[in-house]
Scaffold this active site. Structure first.
Site: not given
Ligand code: PLP
Length: 413
Positions: A139, A233-234, A382
């Site tokens: 990500f 939050y997921k 997705r």
């Molecule tokens: C959702 C997600 C994030 C989100 O990062 P935030 O700092 O909370 O915006 C980071 N890394 C991964 C792998 C994610 O899936």
């Protein structure tokens, strides 16, 4: 009725019957009632924003009206505000296989990636270990932050596909940052094997659990993970922008040297001394004043996990994704979508990603018809399967609507 449509009806009947049987046998089926969901929609985006547990709004009315509105400053003690980061960390700990005292909640995942990586390099403390291995498919935020952490610590980034991390680590590796589940494809990586290889190389293993915590057993302690981060939050349903968490294995806590040593991580924060002295334990991962409203919403939301075994969640997650793939294969003409999600259970997280030539138009129409997934540009559909509130009938319906939408967007295929 033509022969094709008779065959389609037979398939639909068979899959409806199968869905009903799977729902009837599902030990988690009743958990769905705990969530604010409408029957008009199939919500397959809980891997982006988990659904709202129904009891949270009333709890928040109390937090705002009474704790803030009436008790005001007293709530830092009397309502447990000050200790919320560690207390909520201990609530998340069993969901990721951690003993108490090792998880602290606060800040975003991005910020915790920074803390964890810089602290990992400092824990290793060996300048000849000048490389940080980073999941090349990560990500993006993890990659951006890792790059900055490397610059600040005088290391260089070595991007490696997770499957190659074990072979890439060696005497020059300080730390490896890997995602447990790939956010795009839903591929589950080998946390036990990669962690062992990283540690055998004398480096530290840092895991990002954003797409695995709340969807499958993680086993942080059992597998000897050094540091980990994740969002809430997921799959943990903490609410939009709810605070993330940081796991620091107990054996590393005394040496954990935070790059963001805010006053909340001071051994005696209210002494307000000019010099910094780090607190013991997970609290060392704190920075500044916690965002109490989000923390309290998260804390309340976590109650939906009471009495849930993560093994049951995993079993249902795999059954849901298997069933979705079965329904897609039955309904969608061959060649229209291609699954990017591994067929092998050992390599599958809790989502299905389908490559599709007209993905943007297809997802837009799916959402209009009440099947809410999301799009990863350019061509990935997705679908996240959250075992606490997605059922098998929902899953059959999502695949059926997908087939209808594909036929409409690309007639004649
Ligand atoms: C959702 C997600 C994030 C989100 O990062 P935030 O700092 O909370 O915006 C980071 N890394 C991964 C792998 C994610 O899936």
């Amino acid at each position: 009725m033509g022969a094709t449509s008779v065959a389609l009806h037979a398939k639909t009947d068979a899959l409806h019957t199968k869905a009903a049987a799977l729902d009837a046998a599902d030990p988690l089926a009743k958990r769905r009632e705990l969530f604010a969901l409408d029957d008009g929609a199939v919500y397959l985006d809980g891997n982006s924003l988990g659904a709202l547990p129904r009891h949270v709004p009333a709890r928040m009315a109390d937090v705002i009206g009474r704790e803030w509105g009436e008790l005001r400053i007293r709530s830092w003690d009397e309502s447990g505000w000050w200790t919320a980061p560690e207390r909520i960390g201990d609530r998340i700990a069993p969901l990721v296989g951690a003993a108490p005292g090792q998880v602290v909640v606060g800040d975003s995942t991005s910020v915790n990636v920074f803390k964890a990586l810089v602290a990992a390099v400092r824990l290793v403390g060996d300048d000849s270990r000048d490389e940080i291995v980073v999941d090349a498919t990560t990500f993006p935020t993890d990659g951006y932050i890792a790059e900055s952490a490397a610059r600040m610590t005088g290391r260089r980034i070595v991007p490696v596909a997770p499957g190659d991390v074990a072979a890439a680590v060696g005497p020059r590796t300080a730390a490896a940052l890997v995602n447990h589940v790939d956010y795009r494809t839903g591929r589950l990586h080998d946390l036990p094997g990669i962690t062992a290889a990283v540690r055998d190389a004398g480096a530290l293993a840092v895991w990002d659990l954003c797409h695995s915590a709340g969807a499958l057993p993680v086993g942080l302690d059992a597998h000897g993970v050094d540091l980990a981060v994740g969002c809430t939050y997921k799959y943990l349903n903490g609410g939009p922008g709810s605070p993330a968490y940081l796991y620091v294995a107990e054996r590393h806590q005394a040496g954990f040297d935070s790059p963001l040593p805010g006053w909340n991580s001071h051994a005696d924060p209210f002494a307000m001394t000019p010099g910094y002295a780090a607190a013991d334990g997970a609290r060392r991962g704190r920075v500044g004043t916690p965002d109490i409203l989000s923390m309290r919403a998260l804390e309340a939301a976590l109650e939906v996990w009471d009495g849930v075994a993560m093994e049951d969640v995993r079993a249902k997650s795999l059954a849901l994704t298997d069933f979705f793939l079965e329904c897609v294969e039955a309904y969608v003409p061959e060649g229209v979508v291609t699954s990017l999600t591994p067929a092998a259970h050992a390599e599958r997280g809790s989502q299905v990603a389908l490559a599709c030539a007209d993905a943007p138009a297809v997802m837009e129409e799916l959402i209009a018809r009440g099947v809410v997934g999301d799009l990863r540009r350019p061509d990935v559909l997705r679908f996240g399967f959250t075992p606490l509130y997605v059922g098998f009938a929902d899953t059959e319906r999502a695949a059926r609507v997908l087939a209808e939408v594909c036929a409409q967007v690309r007639p004649g295929r």
